[in-house]
Design an enzyme around this catalytic site. Structure first.
Site, PDB file in Angstrom:
ATOM      1  N   ASN A   1       0.843  -1.213   0.000  1.00 37.79           N
ATOM      2  CA  ASN A   1       0.000   0.000   0.000  1.00 37.79           C
ATOM      3  C   ASN A   1       0.872   1.254   0.000  1.00 37.79           C
ATOM      4  O   ASN A   1       1.873   1.289  -0.701  1.00 37.79           O
ATOM      5  CB  ASN A   1      -1.001  -0.060   1.149  1.00 37.79           C
ATOM      6  N   SER A   2       0.569   2.244   0.831  1.00 40.67           N
ATOM      7  CA  SER A   2       1.258   3.539   0.706  1.00 40.67           C
ATOM      8  C   SER A   2       2.712   3.514   1.174  1.00 40.67           C
ATOM      9  O   SER A   2       3.440   4.484   0.935  1.00 40.67           O
ATOM     10  CB  SER A   2       0.497   4.612   1.486  1.00 40.67           C
ATOM     11  N   THR A   3       3.164   2.467   1.835  1.00 40.66           N
ATOM     12  CA  THR A   3       4.580   2.426   2.214  1.00 40.66           C
ATOM     13  C   THR A   3       5.470   2.367   0.973  1.00 40.66           C
ATOM     14  O   THR A   3       6.644   2.737   1.026  1.00 40.66           O
ATOM     15  CB  THR A   3       4.885   1.212   3.113  1.00 40.66           C
TER      16      THR A   3
END
Length: 590
Positions: A394-396
């Site tokens: 995801n956003s990592t």
């Protein structure tokens, strides 16, 4: 039982059954009766493999199983649970966008109910067969005829059987049968001596004692167990029917080897006398019966009529064929290891690793925590099983998206703004022009999707290979391969990649690395600085995956961490962050 599990179990069991049937057909003249029967034991191994604990099936990353190939483009619907709350600092916001996936929950629940119902029906049928056997057992009495008992002892001696199976008779049966693991009963019909010759009785006793000697009764129980578990697979039923026939043929061959050739016809005639006398149906047989169905009886008689002494060469060929098949089945273990979770698992073996129970920090969430002490070169891991399981970053992933954009020249350190296209997004912070700092802080999806499109799929794939990022799979589409789609990474890999990024093992431009470090700088207290990035995976408006990865930079050391939590609907990056900070505080790291 999920649809994925069922498909995996069915594939492995069916594939091995087909292979065994082909080998029996192709090499029928190269196999002895005994080894043709033994081939089926490889099926029992194959049926056991998917049921083994995952830890025993950990064969690293060689095999993968991607369940997200059915993914579709992310929707623009925000999850209500992701709305910003005033109490949260900006960098802890869960500004994720829900992606739509086909929901298998109802299908999996239905499959589980059907599977369990089928097993219950099978168990009921087996219990019914067992009750009938118990009724037979209660009706038995010791064979009093001394001549038969003497013949029984002679047969035991000829087979070198030292233990004492009990020879009894029963008025409830018309065909001899053998059952009982701990105390074995060989049961003859009452008054068998009145209508069977002494030779007939000798053949019968030798046949039943061969079943006893070769542990066929225990094998029966195993077969019944697997029939209960794999009741839904018709190929498994066919396989066990053939296995029972091969067992009887192998038993016939063992008896014939002990007889003179002149007795072969008489032995066959004895078998024929019990045609259609089976007491229990074969599919639920937990006892060995001399009788067979007419079709099976015909095959047995044909094999008896053509029986010849097996040569050493034939035995050697049989063993080689069996070993090749066994090797093939064992090679299916890595395939099975990838199926239970339907996702990637990595192999991790580091002697400088300490495992610690930190479950009290997770408040009931299923997840893992990985910490790496740069100075000691030591890992601290909570939940070994989850720490090697790859899930969507995801956003990592945005840390590396920005780094790749800098390295490829899509943006520069001085010019990294991207113009908002006017499309209205659910988060006000997204509806404006962005630079890399704002985009990282507000986790603006469109900014990084725009960077990715400019970098290009092939270049991104090359960068993933360069930094060895997770499974490096970008097949989920350029707009969302990192959003609960094809790209996956484990918590241990997150830490390893962060460490290499921090120490610039990738040999990127040092100034680009420093810019990204500044972009993920979160807060400082007592001269210790926290860097990191949250990530939330939202599927069908349910938060299922929460990340917080980063590092703590102290005066004399740096600690890298990755926390991942999973849930049906309440796994968020902000929760992973709180868990992480609690652990870091407990360890006096931050």
């Amino acid at each position: 039982m999920s649809a994925l599990h069922l498909a995996g179990y069915t594939f492995i069991s069916s594939f091995v059954v087909i292979i065994i049937l082909l080998i029996r057909k192709l090499f029928k003249n190269q196999l002895t009766s005994k080894w043709q029967y033994n081939l089926w034991f490889t099926l029992l191994i194959a049926l056991t493999i998917p049921l083994l604990p995952t830890d025993l099936l950990d064969f690293g990353t060689k095999f993968t199983w991607n369940e997200n190939q059915n993914s579709i483009s992310p929707s623009s619907n925000p999850s209500r649970e992701n709305l910003v709350t005033e109490s949260e600092r900006n960098w802890m916001q869960d500004l994720s966008i829900s992606v739509n996936r086909f929901d298998l929950t109802l299908l999996n629940q239905s499959i589980t109910i059907i599977w369990i119902t089928g097993m219950l029906v099978m168990i009921a049928l087996v219990i019914h067969a067992w009750i009938k056997l118990q009724r037979i057992k209660k009706s038995t009495s010791i064979v009093e005829n001394q001549e038969i008992q003497t013949l029984f002892e002679q047969c035991k001696q000829s087979l070198h059987i030292s233990r004492k199976p009990v020879l009894v008779n029963s008025p409830l049966i018309k065909s001899p049968l053998t059952f009982g693991i701990f105390k074995t009963y060989i049961i003859l019909p009452c008054h068998a001596e009145a209508w069977l010759s002494k030779e007939d009785l000798k053949y019968i006793l030798l046949h039943e004692l061969c079943h006893y000697k070769y542990k066929d009764i225990a094998t029966n129980y195993l077969v019944v167990l697997f029939q209960i578990l794999y009741w839904y697979n018709p190929l498994v039923w066919i396989a066990f029917r053939e296995m029972r026939l091969d067992r009887e043929i192998a038993c016939d061959s063992s008896v014939l080897k002990m007889l003179d050739q002149n007795h072969y016809v008489a032995y066959g005639n004895t078998i024929i006398k019990f045609a259609d006398q089976a007491f229990l149906q074969n599919q639920f047989a937990i006892a060995n019966q001399l009788a067979s169905s007419k079709k099976q009886l015909k095959k047995r008689i044909e094999r008896i009529a053509t029986f010849t002494t097996e040569s050493r060469l034939l035995k050697l060929k049989s063993i080689v064929i069996f070993l090749l098949l066994a090797g093939f089945v064992v090679n299916q273990i890595p395939v099975a290891s990838a199926m239970p979770y339907g996702e990637d698992r990595i192999h991790f073996d580091n002697k400088q690793t300490v495992y610690e129970d930190l479950s009290t920090f997770f408040n009931g969430y299923d997840g893992s925590f990985v910490l790496y002490d740069l100075q000691k070169a030591q890992y601290l891991i909570y939940n070994k099983d989850k720490s090697v399981l790859r899930v969507s970053p995801n956003s990592t992933y945005k840390i590396y998206s920005a780094l790749f954009a800098l390295e490829s020249g899509v943006i520069t350190r001085n010019h990294n703004s991207m113009e908002w296209n006017g499309e209205t997004y659910p988060y006000e912070a997204w509806n404006q022009n962005q630079n890399v700092f704002n985009a990282m802080e507000n986790s603006v999806n469109w900014y990084f999707q725009k960077l990715d499109n400019k970098i290009g799929k092939e270049n991104i794939q090359a960068y993933f290979q360069q930094i060895n990022y997770g499974n490096q799979n970008v097949s989920g589409g350029m707009e969302g391969y990192w959003l609960e789609s094809s790209l996956k990474i484990s918590p241990i890999e997150q830490v390893q990649t962060l460490k290499d990024f921090y120490t610039n093992q990738f040999e990127f431009d040092e100034k680009n690395v420093e810019l990204i470090k500044d972009a993920i700088k979160l807060e400082t207290k007592d001269n210790v600085t926290l860097y990191g990035k949250t990530g939330t995976g939202t599927i069908n408006d349910k938060n299922v995956n929460g990340w917080f990865i980063g590092y703590v930079e102290a005066k004399n050391n740096t600690y890298f961490f990755a926390t991942n939590i999973e849930s049906d609907h309440q796994a968020k990056g902000s929760i992973a962050t709180n868990i992480t900070k609690s652990i870091l505080e407990d360890k006096n790291i931050y």
